[in-house]
Design an enzyme around this catalytic site. Structure first.
Site, PDB file in Angstrom:
ATOM      1  N   PHE A   1      25.019   3.445  32.181  1.00 60.10           N
ATOM      2  CA  PHE A   1      23.844   2.844  31.487  1.00 60.10           C
ATOM      3  C   PHE A   1      23.172   1.702  31.852  1.00 60.10           C
ATOM      4  O   PHE A   1      23.612   1.097  32.830  1.00 60.10           O
ATOM      5  CB  PHE A   1      24.325   2.440  30.027  1.00 60.10           C
ATOM      6  CG  PHE A   1      25.371   1.435  29.979  1.00 60.10           C
ATOM      7  CD1 PHE A   1      24.912   0.112  30.152  1.00 60.10           C
ATOM      8  CD2 PHE A   1      26.762   1.727  29.804  1.00 60.10           C
ATOM      9  CE1 PHE A   1      25.808  -1.059  30.131  1.00 60.10           C
ATOM     10  CE2 PHE A   1      27.697   0.563  30.026  1.00 60.10           C
ATOM     11  CZ  PHE A   1      27.157  -0.740  30.025  1.00 60.10           C
TER      12      PHE A   1
ATOM     13  N   HIS B   1      38.419  -2.688  32.778  1.00 61.85           N
ATOM     14  CA  HIS B   1      36.909  -2.498  33.123  1.00 61.85           C
ATOM     15  C   HIS B   1      35.883  -2.055  32.030  1.00 61.85           C
ATOM     16  O   HIS B   1      34.867  -1.984  32.199  1.00 61.85           O
ATOM     17  CB  HIS B   1      36.902  -1.374  34.468  1.00 61.85           C
ATOM     18  CG  HIS B   1      36.749   0.006  33.920  1.00 61.85           C
ATOM     19  ND1 HIS B   1      37.697   0.571  33.102  1.00 61.85           N
ATOM     20  CD2 HIS B   1      36.010   1.117  34.223  1.00 61.85           C
ATOM     21  CE1 HIS B   1      37.470   1.789  32.796  1.00 61.85           C
ATOM     22  NE2 HIS B   1      36.810   2.110  33.645  1.00 61.85           N
TER      23      HIS B   1
END
Length: 412
Positions: free
Chosen positions: A169, A337
């Site tokens: 994204f 993450h």
């Protein structure tokens, strides 16, 4: 600290899990953790971050340190996948309602990004500038042993500065003090996948030849770093890492140009950008831990040495964080993450409708930029764990520096 240890008849090395208890691990993820713990060349233990879930061979959110060995599937198919982030001096409240010829300022920025950055499987029509690929061509002798991969170098010029699909994204975000920030998530595109698949196959063939004690069904075929094949994998992996880093930097530069152009045109305010944070979360690197030089494999896990800044995203419409590392030795200086999936992509599509997701984003005031919306549920915030719970479970790894809320998002 929230952590428990798996140490039983199924483990050769302990498995340290930063979750409340074993019930929070999905079955496939647990099985993969046990497989990892049987590897004879491990150093100390296996780590599973609080965002962990099943991957290919090794869980996402998994960390291992290996002695003199690299495992392609313990790095993953998107070598160098990671984050890039920068903050601005602009307050979101000062631009949120301002109209342009293409909607609000946020809508105009999102639209311009979609017109400027290739998304998902799209490519640039013409080759782009790439210092990384130029250098690779100058040092072609490092790569010539693997003729099948050489066309990827020329091909890479058409994808550098482009956004992948899936969970990748570009977001406009508002931090806890109201300032506009830019965050993006992408990796090495087609290059990394081809490298991983090629060397996993090569490692599998060699492991059979060597009568390896690592079963084929584990999908954890390895290469000794001092073998020709191991050295070649490291060369190609490092090329993919550099390419992924450059790919994000190019996208961030282009996004910041768009942000500056739209805001300055419609407000007259000068846009300034802060320190860039560009970090990987899929890679292997030679590091020293507990007095040994080992190859630390982080698959969906972020390095956070003491004082080091890193980026941990949530999900679109949710929160993300910039963090400062605490240098936790037990995790090999690593954190999660991201938030981690609690639904597979297929499961999310079955559980949530496109309309539900679109309505949810609108209610939160999030501008969505996506060409095809029929698969938007795959990446909705409901498909992911609560990022704040994940952050609480890794309070011994990182200190939050910024908390960020999505205001606009471009998806592949």
């Amino acid at each position: 600290m929230i952590m428990f240890v798996l140490n039983n008849e199924k483990t050769k090395f302990p498995v340290k899990v930063w979750l409340g208890d074993e019930s929070q691990l999905e079955g496939n993820c647990l099985e993969q953790a046990y497989h990892l713990s049987q590897l004879p060349f491990l150093h100390k233990w296996v780590c599973l971050m609080p965002d962990t879930h099943a991957g290919k061979g090794m869980p996402i959110g998994g960390v291992i340190a290996a002695k003199d060995v690299v495992i392609p599937n313990a790095v993953g198919v998107d070598i160098g996948c990671g984050m890039d982030f920068v903050a601005t001096n602009i307050r979101v409240r000062d631009i949120r309602e301002i109209q342009t010829g293409n909607g609000t300022i946020i809508q105009a920025i999102i639209g311009n990004i979609m017109r400027s950055v290739p998304l998902n499987t799209e490519r640039y029509k013409n080759p782009q500038k790439s210092e990384v690929l130029d250098r690779a061509k100058e040092e072609l002798d490092k790569y010539e042993a693997d003729q099948n991969l050489l066309p990827l170098i020329d091909d890479g010029y058409f994808q550098v500065g482009s956004l992948g699909g899936g969970n990748h994204f570009i977001e406009l975000q508002e931090d806890q003090d109201g300032y506009l920030c830019v965050m993006l998530h992408s990796g090495s595109r087609h290059l990394g996948k081809e490298i991983c698949d090629y060397f996993h196959k090569k490692a599998s063939e060699l492991n059979k030849k060597w009568y390896s004690v690592v079963p084929e069904e584990y999908r954890l075929a390895f290469l000794p770093v001092h073998s020709p094949e191991g050295g070649q994998y490291i060369n190609w992996m490092n090329l993919a890492l550099d390419y992924a880093f450059e790919n994000r930097a190019h996208m961030l530069d282009k996004t910041c140009e768009i942000v500056r152009e739209v805001i300055e045109k419609h407000t007259g305010s000068a846009v300034e950008f802060g320190e860039e944070i560009n970090c990987h979360h899929n890679y292997a690197a030679l590091e020293n831990h507990f007095n040994a030089n080992v190859w630390v494999h982080r698959k969906g896990a972020t390095r956070v040495r003491e004082g080091e800044l890193a980026v941990i995203p949530g999900a679109m419409g949710s929160y993300s964080y910039v963090v400062r590392g605490k240098g936790n030795k037990e995790t090999f200086c690593t954190s999660s993450h991201g938030a981690g999936r609690c639904y597979s992509r297929t499961g999310a599509m079955q559980a949530f409708t496109t309309e539900q997701v679109i309505v949810d984003l609108k209610e939160q005031g999030v501008v969505l930029g996506k060409r095809k919306k029929n698969d938007v549920a795959e990446e909705c915030r409901f498909a992911y764990k609560d990022i704040d719970e994940v952050m609480a479970q890794q309070s011994d790894m990182v200190t939050p520096v910024r908390k960020l809320k999505t205001v606009g998002v471009v998806k592949g």
